[in-house]
Design a protein around this motif. Sequence first.
Motif: not given
Length: 517
Positions: A171-189
């Motif tokens: 999955y492509f993002t624009n920053s590290g913060s955005e990547a970690n936000d997405l990873a948090m969401l993935m982990a919880r789902l």
Amino acid sequence: MLKAFCRINAPSLGRRKDAFNTFDFLAKFHRPSGAVYQKSAVKYPPSDLPQMPPCDFKPEEYKDMSKDQMLEIRKSFCNPMTMKVTYYKKPVYIHQGYMQWLWDVDGRRYLDLFAGIVTVSVGHCHPRVTDAAVKQLRRLWHTTNIYVYPPLHEYAEKLAAHLPDPLKVVYFTNSGSEANDLAMLMARLHTGNFDILTLGGSYHGGSPLAMGLTSNAAYKYPIASGLGCHTTMCPDVFRGPWGGSHCRDSPVQTIRDCSCSPGCCQANDMYIGQLKEVFATSVPSRIAGFFGEPIQGVGGAVQYPKNYLKETYKLVRERGGVCIADEVQTGFGRTGSHFWGFQGHGVMPDIVTMAKGIANGYPMGAVVTTPEIANSFAKGVHFNTFGGNPVACAIASSVLDTLKEDGTQQNSADVGTYLMTELAKLRDKYEIIGDVRGKGLHIGVEMVKDKVSRQPLPAEAMSQIFEDTKDMGVLIGKGGVYGQTFRIQPPMCITKEDADFFLAVFRHAVHNYMERR
């Protein structure tokens, strides 16, 4: 291998302090850049400081707005945080960069050992990467993931090939913060759980969600953030309550005594005990995951006991969680021994986040995970307008090629090991240098009041050394919970000659502070 064609030129500067004043000395010192250097805070310049390694690149002459204009605009129109993070008493006004070098608006040259906060991986304006960017800009700047375009797919396949199975979905993002936000969401789902663990002193971004993962008060705001995020004690074998002389995977160990028998690490056992205490008291029996940097970045290049992450991953998975490796600062060969920092710990994460060096300074980030987790995430629609932008992908693809063609990872291992070994000699000489640590070109130098107490060197003292180092032509960073650690994380094209120059500069900056004190 492209090394920016630099070498040490260290003629004798004489032995008499009265032979030249400070300004004259520094003008000579900076003569390879073709610019007169500003007066340093150094009162008595040392006689054996080598000249800056020459570079055959000629920067453009700066002809734009004045420094006063820029500073006024910065104060009046830029967000106030830009002034707060302006490190130096006398700001550095950067105009141009090439490989490991930066030039300011007055034509002064600096050796960049901070790489735009660990972001320039293969070198400023690396010719090969620059050519790739220009080529793509002439073809297509932007379109949408609704359409199929070659740069995204070429890069996704190439990036996935650098990760072990089953980490193959990108999955492509624009920053590290955005990547970690997405990873948090993935982990919880994926897990159906909510709570996430991180380490004390960690930094995972400044967005409202990532702020909860970050464990450093300087990056916190007095609002509700990071619901469900919990922190366990950082297993810091230098500053922490437990540590010894064989704990970490680094060319340099701590100065602390160690009574552990071979193959055992009491410090690791104690820090794992703290983690188990968190599991027993602070989180539900089932959790969503654990975030960990293989080596802390903003936290000051903190390294953990060798088996800490391996045991942590096991405990997390026993409680239903997934393990996320934050490779924003450690990825792409920076640690030297491995392409990814997690590989040095002998662990296999479920999700890997990355940014910074991925595109050599062009805004980009990514999350790579398993097909199983990706399928869990596909229950809703996830879309990122700029993620996987054609220009970003073309640049990032060229970075991967350049890392291989320039032998950058091996250079990180070789120059980084040399640099840490030499810094350790300065640690043994000066009471205020408490610890030298890291791997490859991810290095921290922790400064202390004294080696017995290991208390942080005061901010004013750090600033004096920091400013002197800059005034002698080297840019480094600062980190640590108390701002007590100098960070050395340069473009990975630096040479041993550059390292020698920095070592001489840093030694004199520390020496001058000790004399003033």
